[in-house]
Design a protein around this motif. Structure first.
Motif, short mmCIF file in Angstrom:
data_model
loop_
_atom_site.label_atom_id
_atom_site.label_comp_id
_atom_site.label_asym_id
_atom_site.label_seq_id
_atom_site.Cartn_x
_atom_site.Cartn_y
_atom_site.Cartn_z
N LYS A 187 0.64 -4.76 2.65
CA LYS A 187 0.01 -4.11 1.43
C LYS A 187 -0.56 -5.46 0.68
O LYS A 187 -1.55 -5.46 0.07
CB LYS A 187 1.19 -3.77 0.68
CG LYS A 187 1.66 -2.28 1.11
CD LYS A 187 2.70 -1.44 0.15
CE LYS A 187 3.31 -0.35 0.75
NZ LYS A 187 2.50 0.63 0.94
N MET A 191 -4.43 -6.28 -0.42
CA MET A 191 -5.06 -6.61 -1.77
C MET A 191 -5.64 -8.13 -1.75
O MET A 191 -6.55 -8.29 -2.43
CB MET A 191 -3.55 -6.89 -2.76
CG MET A 191 -2.99 -5.59 -3.07
SD MET A 191 -1.75 -5.70 -4.35
CE MET A 191 -0.37 -5.75 -3.29
N GLU A 231 -6.09 2.38 -2.87
CA GLU A 231 -5.32 2.20 -4.02
C GLU A 231 -4.75 0.86 -4.24
O GLU A 231 -4.86 0.47 -5.40
CB GLU A 231 -3.93 3.26 -3.66
CG GLU A 231 -3.19 3.52 -4.93
CD GLU A 231 -2.03 4.52 -4.24
OE1 GLU A 231 -1.00 3.91 -4.44
OE2 GLU A 231 -2.32 5.46 -3.67
N LEU A 232 -4.70 0.11 -3.04
CA LEU A 232 -4.12 -1.08 -3.33
C LEU A 232 -4.94 -2.05 -3.97
O LEU A 232 -4.66 -3.07 -4.73
CB LEU A 232 -3.52 -1.80 -1.91
CG LEU A 232 -2.23 -1.17 -1.56
CD1 LEU A 232 -2.31 -1.34 0.01
CD2 LEU A 232 -1.24 -1.67 -2.41
N LYS A 233 -6.25 -1.89 -3.52
CA LYS A 233 -7.26 -2.68 -4.01
C LYS A 233 -8.07 -2.35 -5.50
O LYS A 233 -8.84 -2.92 -5.96
CB LYS A 233 -8.52 -2.76 -3.07
CG LYS A 233 -8.25 -3.84 -1.99
CD LYS A 233 -9.54 -4.06 -1.32
CE LYS A 233 -9.60 -5.30 -0.57
NZ LYS A 233 -9.08 -6.57 -0.99
N ASP A 234 -7.51 -1.03 -5.94
CA ASP A 234 -8.14 -0.42 -7.15
C ASP A 234 -9.64 -0.47 -7.01
O ASP A 234 -10.41 -0.72 -8.08
CB ASP A 234 -7.50 -1.28 -8.15
CG ASP A 234 -7.77 -0.48 -9.49
OD1 ASP A 234 -7.56 0.73 -9.44
OD2 ASP A 234 -7.62 -1.23 -10.77
N ILE A 235 -9.97 0.42 -6.01
CA ILE A 235 -11.44 0.55 -6.02
C ILE A 235 -11.40 1.94 -5.28
O ILE A 235 -10.47 2.61 -4.97
CB ILE A 235 -12.25 -0.32 -5.10
CG1 ILE A 235 -11.53 -0.30 -3.58
CG2 ILE A 235 -12.22 -2.04 -5.72
CD1 ILE A 235 -12.18 -1.49 -2.65
N SER A 236 -12.70 2.52 -5.21
CA SER A 236 -12.53 4.00 -4.60
C SER A 236 -12.53 4.01 -3.25
O SER A 236 -12.84 3.07 -2.76
CB SER A 236 -14.07 4.54 -5.16
OG SER A 236 -15.09 3.92 -4.55
#
Length: 255
Positions: A187, A191, A231-236
């Motif tokens: 994880k 990131m 989700e981990l990278k906070d992108i689509s």
């Protein structure tokens, strides 16, 4: 469009329902896959599959667990088979200190010889590493593997090691373990590694992602890996799918 960079559709576990597995992958948005062969039978089967399906490509090499069985003839044969237009990489190759079938010095020698072959053929390499990170990184350095680059397959190391590998022209490939609840390392790697150096894979039939952990893995589940990375990278999800597919196509020279 998703690119599963590491599948073993040449495994006997897919003998009964291969067509259905492929259909499910397509329905999940998987547009390309690399079938990995690591000994004579699995390489032969990989070549058969890539000739049958236009969206499948092959990587061929010799697995470190079986290093003790590899002969000069086998290496020459791999070189010959690598001339196939749909062979896009060599491997999986590397070191495996978990199983002790092949002595470490034999594994290292077979690994070095395959890196040498990859440099001769100008093909990227797919690295298998189990409990041998320090030696794998050292050999990649000593053999100037950055000339061809490649993939740290199903990467399980630290974010620091991932950074070292990226600096040596390697992509970091994440599989099912990144979805496991307690898998802190993958994880953190997801990131921290830049998206343009990330790839996704299933390693099917092994290492199925949550919620299929412990069951037979299949290429359709690579979507779950991409969703977790997003989700981990906070992108689509769409961006992860697009960029990881572009990364793989560029690395493998697929137009």
């Amino acid at each position: 469009m998703l690119f599963d960079t590491h599948v073993h559709l040449n495994d006997e576990q897919f003998n009964e329902d291969l067509q259905e597995v492929i259909e499910r992958a397509k329905e999940a948005g998987v547009s390309h896959m690399v079938v990995v062969g690591f000994n004579r039978p699995t390489i032969e089967r990989a070549i058969d599959l890539v000739e049958e399906y236009d969206f499948l490509y092959a990587s061929i090499g010799w697995h470190p667990v079986d290093a003790i069985d590899m002969t000069d003839e086998d290496l020459a044969w791999i070189e010959e088979m690598a001339a196939h237009p749909k062979v896009v990489a060599l491997g999986e190759m590397g070191l495996d200190y978990h199983w002790d079938k092949s002595p470490h010095d034999v594994q290292k020698e077979v690994f070095r010889r395959q890196i040498g072959l990859a440099k001769k053929l100008k093909l990227p390499i797919i690295i298998h590493n189990r409990d041998a990170t320090e030696d794998v990184v050292q050999i990649l350095r000593e053999e100037n593997a950055e000339e061809v680059g490649g993939i740290m397959h199903c990467f399980s190391g630290s974010a620091e090691t991932a950074k070292e590998c990226v600096e040596m022209n390697f992509h970091i490939s994440l599989g099912g373990p990144v979805t496991f609840k307690n898998a802190k390392k993958p994880k953190k790697v997801a990131m921290e590694v830049p998206l343009d150096r990330l790839l996704i894979e299933t390693d099917c039939p092994y290492l199925a992602p949550h919620p299929f952990r412990g069951k037979r893995n299949e290429p359709a589940y690579v979507k779950l890996v991409a969703e977790q990375v997003a989700e981990l990278k906070d992108i689509s999800f769409e961006e992860v799918a697009k960029v990881t597919t572009e990364n793989a196509k560029k690395l493998f020279g697929i137009r």
